[in-house]
Design a protein around this motif. Structure first.
Motif, PDB file in Angstrom:
ATOM      1  N   TYR A  64       0.955  -1.318  -0.089  1.00  0.00           N
ATOM      2  CA  TYR A  64      -0.033  -0.046   0.041  1.00  0.00           C
ATOM      3  C   TYR A  64       0.614   1.333   0.034  1.00  0.00           C
ATOM      4  O   TYR A  64       0.072   2.368  -0.130  1.00  0.00           O
ATOM      5  N   THR A  65       2.169   1.111   0.282  1.00  0.00           N
ATOM      6  CA  THR A  65       3.147   2.328   0.375  1.00  0.00           C
ATOM      7  C   THR A  65       3.920   2.481  -0.833  1.00  0.00           C
ATOM      8  O   THR A  65       4.813   3.169  -0.878  1.00  0.00           O
ATOM      9  N   ASP A  66       3.916   1.378  -1.907  1.00  0.00           N
ATOM     10  CA  ASP A  66       4.588   1.345  -3.110  1.00  0.00           C
ATOM     11  C   ASP A  66       5.991   1.246  -2.379  1.00  0.00           C
ATOM     12  O   ASP A  66       6.972   1.888  -3.167  1.00  0.00           O
ATOM     13  N   GLN A  67       6.598   0.582  -1.722  1.00  0.00           N
ATOM     14  CA  GLN A  67       8.060   0.260  -1.052  1.00  0.00           C
ATOM     15  C   GLN A  67       8.421  -0.978  -1.314  1.00  0.00           C
ATOM     16  O   GLN A  67       7.587  -2.004  -1.569  1.00  0.00           O
ATOM     17  N   SER A  68       9.816  -1.224  -1.101  1.00  0.00           N
ATOM     18  CA  SER A  68      10.249  -2.537  -1.306  1.00  0.00           C
ATOM     19  C   SER A  68      10.316  -3.072   0.112  1.00  0.00           C
ATOM     20  O   SER A  68      10.042  -4.435   0.200  1.00  0.00           O
ATOM     21  N   TRP A  69      11.041  -2.336   0.918  1.00  0.00           N
ATOM     22  CA  TRP A  69      11.192  -2.659   2.455  1.00  0.00           C
ATOM     23  C   TRP A  69      10.472  -1.497   3.257  1.00  0.00           C
ATOM     24  O   TRP A  69      10.826  -0.357   2.967  1.00  0.00           O
ATOM     25  N   GLY A  70       9.483  -1.597   4.092  1.00  0.00           N
ATOM     26  CA  GLY A  70       8.896  -0.729   5.145  1.00  0.00           C
ATOM     27  C   GLY A  70       9.732  -0.510   6.127  1.00  0.00           C
ATOM     28  O   GLY A  70      10.551  -1.208   6.558  1.00  0.00           O
ATOM     29  N   PHE A  71       9.603   0.729   6.718  1.00  0.00           N
ATOM     30  CA  PHE A  71      10.612   0.951   7.797  1.00  0.00           C
ATOM     31  C   PHE A  71       9.741   0.737   9.161  1.00  0.00           C
ATOM     32  O   PHE A  71      10.532   0.986  10.400  1.00  0.00           O
TER      33      PHE A  71
ATOM     34  N   ALA B  15       4.420 -14.130   5.932  1.00  0.00           N
ATOM     35  CA  ALA B  15       3.624 -13.784   7.186  1.00  0.00           C
ATOM     36  C   ALA B  15       4.176 -12.508   7.879  1.00  0.00           C
ATOM     37  O   ALA B  15       3.244 -11.721   8.488  1.00  0.00           O
ATOM     38  N   LYS B  16       5.433 -12.324   7.813  1.00  0.00           N
ATOM     39  CA  LYS B  16       6.025 -11.016   8.436  1.00  0.00           C
ATOM     40  C   LYS B  16       6.990 -10.707   7.656  1.00  0.00           C
ATOM     41  O   LYS B  16       7.992 -11.323   7.465  1.00  0.00           O
ATOM     42  N   HIS B  17       7.006  -9.419   6.973  1.00  0.00           N
ATOM     43  CA  HIS B  17       8.275  -8.736   6.182  1.00  0.00           C
ATOM     44  C   HIS B  17       8.869  -8.069   7.202  1.00  0.00           C
ATOM     45  O   HIS B  17       8.642  -7.979   8.368  1.00  0.00           O
ATOM     46  N   HIS B  18      10.012  -7.443   6.613  1.00  0.00           N
ATOM     47  CA  HIS B  18      10.924  -6.746   7.557  1.00  0.00           C
ATOM     48  C   HIS B  18      10.153  -5.285   8.445  1.00  0.00           C
ATOM     49  O   HIS B  18      10.775  -4.913   9.431  1.00  0.00           O
ATOM     50  N   CYS B  19       9.063  -4.706   7.685  1.00  0.00           N
ATOM     51  CA  CYS B  19       8.333  -3.692   8.638  1.00  0.00           C
ATOM     52  C   CYS B  19       7.825  -4.405   9.648  1.00  0.00           C
ATOM     53  O   CYS B  19       7.577  -3.418  10.698  1.00  0.00           O
ATOM     54  N   GLY B  20       7.705  -5.696  10.051  1.00  0.00           N
ATOM     55  CA  GLY B  20       7.194  -6.163  11.300  1.00  0.00           C
ATOM     56  C   GLY B  20       5.762  -6.483  11.359  1.00  0.00           C
ATOM     57  O   GLY B  20       5.298  -6.975  12.258  1.00  0.00           O
TER      58      GLY B  20
ATOM     59  N   THR C 121      18.240   1.359   9.720  1.00  0.00           N
ATOM     60  CA  THR C 121      17.376   2.620  10.051  1.00  0.00           C
ATOM     61  C   THR C 121      15.930   1.788  10.306  1.00  0.00           C
ATOM     62  O   THR C 121      15.336   1.061   9.304  1.00  0.00           O
ATOM     63  N   GLY C 122      15.177   2.164  11.449  1.00  0.00           N
ATOM     64  CA  GLY C 122      13.823   1.957  11.592  1.00  0.00           C
ATOM     65  C   GLY C 122      12.996   2.506  12.403  1.00  0.00           C
ATOM     66  O   GLY C 122      13.422   3.441  13.188  1.00  0.00           O
ATOM     67  N   TYR C 123      11.715   2.244  12.556  1.00  0.00           N
ATOM     68  CA  TYR C 123      11.068   2.885  13.819  1.00  0.00           C
ATOM     69  C   TYR C 123      11.436   2.651  15.110  1.00  0.00           C
ATOM     70  O   TYR C 123      11.077   3.191  15.880  1.00  0.00           O
ATOM     71  N   TYR C 124      11.102   0.940  15.118  1.00  0.00           N
ATOM     72  CA  TYR C 124      11.639   0.554  16.425  1.00  0.00           C
ATOM     73  C   TYR C 124      10.815   1.052  17.927  1.00  0.00           C
ATOM     74  O   TYR C 124      11.529   1.426  18.563  1.00  0.00           O
ATOM     75  N   GLY C 125       9.488   1.238  17.743  1.00  0.00           N
ATOM     76  CA  GLY C 125       8.749   1.604  18.584  1.00  0.00           C
ATOM     77  C   GLY C 125       8.657   3.112  18.846  1.00  0.00           C
ATOM     78  O   GLY C 125       8.188   3.486  19.926  1.00  0.00           O
TER      79      GLY C 125
END
Length: 694
Positions: free
Chosen positions: A56-63, A97-102, A191-195
């Motif tokens: 839905y965000t047109d990304q390869s890897w979500g943050f 079932a779960k990609h890198h975005c979590g 880099t990530g959101y990490y809560g």
């Protein structure tokens, strides 16, 4: 016949029979596959489906900071996925079932970042449950992908996260029935959101996940499973070093149980490895793994898919072909058509095995026993095989068709339950009374398929020229595959002219400029097409006038012409390879120039830009692939405005066009800054650079 002679004949027959029946079976040589690995290998072909918030965000890897409310596939139908996969000939489906975005596609208890908090089905939905039920209905096996990396979870990078990760694995392996494969990506840390921390976290991939207790848990929960892992510890299966859809011509199903695994080992295996770890070729039916609207015209053509087939299943590997799920929850009809055409083409290749009713004779048969005779290679029984005596490591087997046969494919299989043995072999055809070599290759393994120019012959000879132990050959096939026309390549030169390049010089090329599909009644291509300076869409086919058949359509949408562009950041004339329209050409900045390195271009006039595109060097594992970047624009070449920055996700494994969009801005100049590359060096390379205009 006298009674004595008759008695002697019966006695002799008994002695021969007794001798043959006592011929010992060959002993296993080296590592051998487990029963789980054999079941997996015999599947040969199965599917991936990529579906997550990235869709839905047109990304390869979500943050990891994407809004969970985006997930609302109004038409999601896993039965459609299963139906298409079944009709396409695949044997199972592995789901992200779960990609890198979590984000989790099942209502997990380990995080709030899952379907239970999405608007889809008011939070009551479970994609994994629906897919498990659909797979069961269609007779397909279920596989699960769970990313070890989690850019959403606050504990990622800390010891506490490992328990979270294991609990996620426990959930998906406990609640959905039998799972044939579990898949772990090697991507980790960054880099990530990490809560809410919004920071860069680094882990040691060789120790952080503590894989062995996790493997023990997996095997206890799913005794029949195989483990795919690119995360540092040996699983049951190996990555082949690329996502482009091929494995090495030489391919051993072996690795060493410990130590680093460089590309050469991933791609070719290790001849004397001490562990059975066969290769799985994973690739997507489109350039990227998740759905992107811009790739609707980039679905792989039939010739491309057939190349993947011969370079995966045909080289002792399995094929894992990905289907990106659309935001509505369905496989795109273009992907469906490509997959079904692919299945039909593979079926046509193997439509008629020409060895039926042929005779097979060999130079050596183990103990002269009928149990191991040459005919066992053409009896359509995978559990029988031709074997030589233990000391014999070279031998020949001749197939006599009894009449001229026309063919262009050769299939051969080893009986790998007792190990992979053959190191080199050739095939020859008896043409006009003389033997003609058709091909010369190395390994065989579970299955090897060779292609060569069509030949008509009365006999075919298979020569094993080198083997680690006495060879065991379980199956041979000979086929005459129909020709598949390859679509032409369409490029736009810096001048703005469009060139259409055929794959062969015998076919005719027809094209359109209005977005419609061309036919043999469309414009015939003879010279480069003058299209002016603006945007243009070109669609083309190859046409064979001898039989009236056409290739699939190839198409390209081009933005503004680049004939007025000048490169300001270097005087090297070779740098213009990056705007010449040919992705096969490339340029690398001088080695003495350190990262960050800038590519500055004057477009010659102001344009309204909405994005840019970057294509890395397309030579195999080309150097200097940019991973982190900044993109700035200017109206005067002095004052710069930063309009985009970030990473090119997964570009090392999938070095294709990278597209980044931004808010519309007027500019004449742009600066593409390389901040980091895949090698951690100062090398910076470019295949092509382009802009997107409004």
């Amino acid at each position: 016949m006298s009674r004595i002679t008759l008695y002697s004949f019966i006695l002799l027959s008994f002695i021969i029979s007794s001798s043959c029946s006592k011929t010992e079976a060959p002993a296993a040589y080296g590592p051998i596959p487990s029963e789980n690995q054999m079941r997996w290998q015999e599947m040969e072909y199965y599917a991936f489906v990529h579906f997550s918030l990235n869709t839905y965000t047109d990304q390869s890897w979500g943050f990891g900071d994407e809004d969970v409310k985006l997930f609302n596939p109004e038409k999601l139908n896993t039965r459609q996925w299963a139906r298409i996969c079944k009709e396409a000939g695949v044997k199972g489906i592995i789901v992200t079932a779960k990609h890198h975005c979590g984000f989790c596609l099942w209502p997990t208890e380990t995080t709030e970042y899952s379907v239970k908090n999405a608007p889809w089905k008011d939070g009551k939905g479970d994609v994994i449950r629906e897919l498990a039920d659909a797979c069961k209905e269609y007779g397909l096996k279920l596989g699960i992908y769970v990313s070890p990396w989690d850019r959403n979870h606050p504990d990622y990078g800390k010891p506490e996260y490992i328990n979270v990760f294991r609990n996620q694995i426990k959930e998906v392996l406990t609640n959905y029935g039998d799972v044939f494969e579990i898949w772990f990506d090697g991507a980790n840390g960054g880099t990530g959101y990490y809560g809410g921390a919004n920071e860069h976290r680094k882990i040691d991939r060789t120790t952080y996940y503590d894989w062995q207790p996790t493997y023990k848990l997996i095997r206890e929960l799913q005794p029949n499973i195989v483990i795919w892992n690119d995360g540092g510890d040996r699983g049951d299966l190996r990555w082949v070093g690329t996502e482009a859809g091929f494995i090495g011509e030489t391919n051993w199903s072996l690795l060493n149980s410990t130590g680093e695994v460089p590309f050469e080992m991933l791609h070719h295996g290790v001849e004397n490895g001490n562990t059975w770890v066969p290769g799985e070729v994973n690739t997507s039916i489109r350039p990227e793994w998740f759905y992107h609207p811009s790739e609707d015209t980039k679905v792989k053509t039939l010739p491309q898919l057939m190349e993947t087939y011969y370079h995966s299943i045909g080289r002792n590997a399995t094929l894992l072909l990905n289907f990106p799920i659309r935001p509505n929850g369905l496989i795109d009809e273009r992907d469906e058509k490509a997959a079904l055409d692919f299945a039909e083409a593979v079926k046509e290749v193997c439509d008629e095995n020409l060895i039926v009713n042929a005779k097979a004779e060999a130079t050596n048969i183990r103990g002269n026993s009928r149990k191991y005779e040459a005919a066992k290679t053409i009896d359509a029984d995978k559990n029988t095989y031709w074997a030589t005596d233990d000391e014999v490591k070279t031998a020949s087997l001749t197939i006599d068709f009894d009449e001229p046969k026309t063919f262009n494919r050769f299939l051969v299989q080893e009986y790998i339950r007792l190990g992979q043995r053959v190191k080199a072999f050739t095939i020859e055809a008896l043409v006009g009374g003389e033997w003609k070599e058709l091909d010369k290759q190395t390994t065989i393994g579970y299955k090897r398929i060779l292609r060569f120019p069509t030949v008509t012959a009365t006999k075919l000879r298979f020569n094993i020229t080198e083997s680690k132990a006495c060879p065991l050959i379980s199956n041979i096939g000979v086929y005459n595959a129909p020709q598949v026309l390859t679509p032409p390549k369409v490029i736009r030169e810096q001048s703005g002219n469009v060139k259409i390049i055929p794959a062969d010089q015998e076919s005719e090329i027809y094209y359109t400029l209005d977005g419609s599909d061309p036919t043999s009644g469309s414009i015939k291509y003879t010279l480069p097409i003058q299209t002016g300076d603006g945007k243009v869409e070109v669609r083309a086919i190859a046409y064979d006038p001898s039989n009236g058949k056409s290739s699939q359509v190839s198409g390209e949408r081009f933005d503004i012409a680049r004939k007025t562009w000048r490169i300001l950041s270097t005087d090297d004339i070779k740098a213009y390879a990056i705007i010449d329209g040919d992705i096969a050409s490339a340029w690398n900045q001088p080695r003495d120039k350190k990262i960050p390195a800038d590519l500055i271009i004057d477009m010659g006039k102001e344009e309204k830009l909405t994005g840019f595109k970057y294509q890395p060097n397309q030579s195999p594992w080309g150097p200097g692939i940019i991973t982190n970047y900044q993109f700035s624009v200017s109206q005067n070449g002095k004052k710069w405005l930063l309009v985009s920055e970030g990473e090119f996700s997964n570009i090392k494994n999938n070095p294709l066009w990278q597209t980044k969009n931004f808010e519309p801005v007027i500019a004449r100049y742009f600066k593409f800054s390389a901040l980091k590359n895949t090698e951690g060096t100062n090398n910076v390379g470019y295949g092509e650079v382009d802009v997107i205009t409004q």
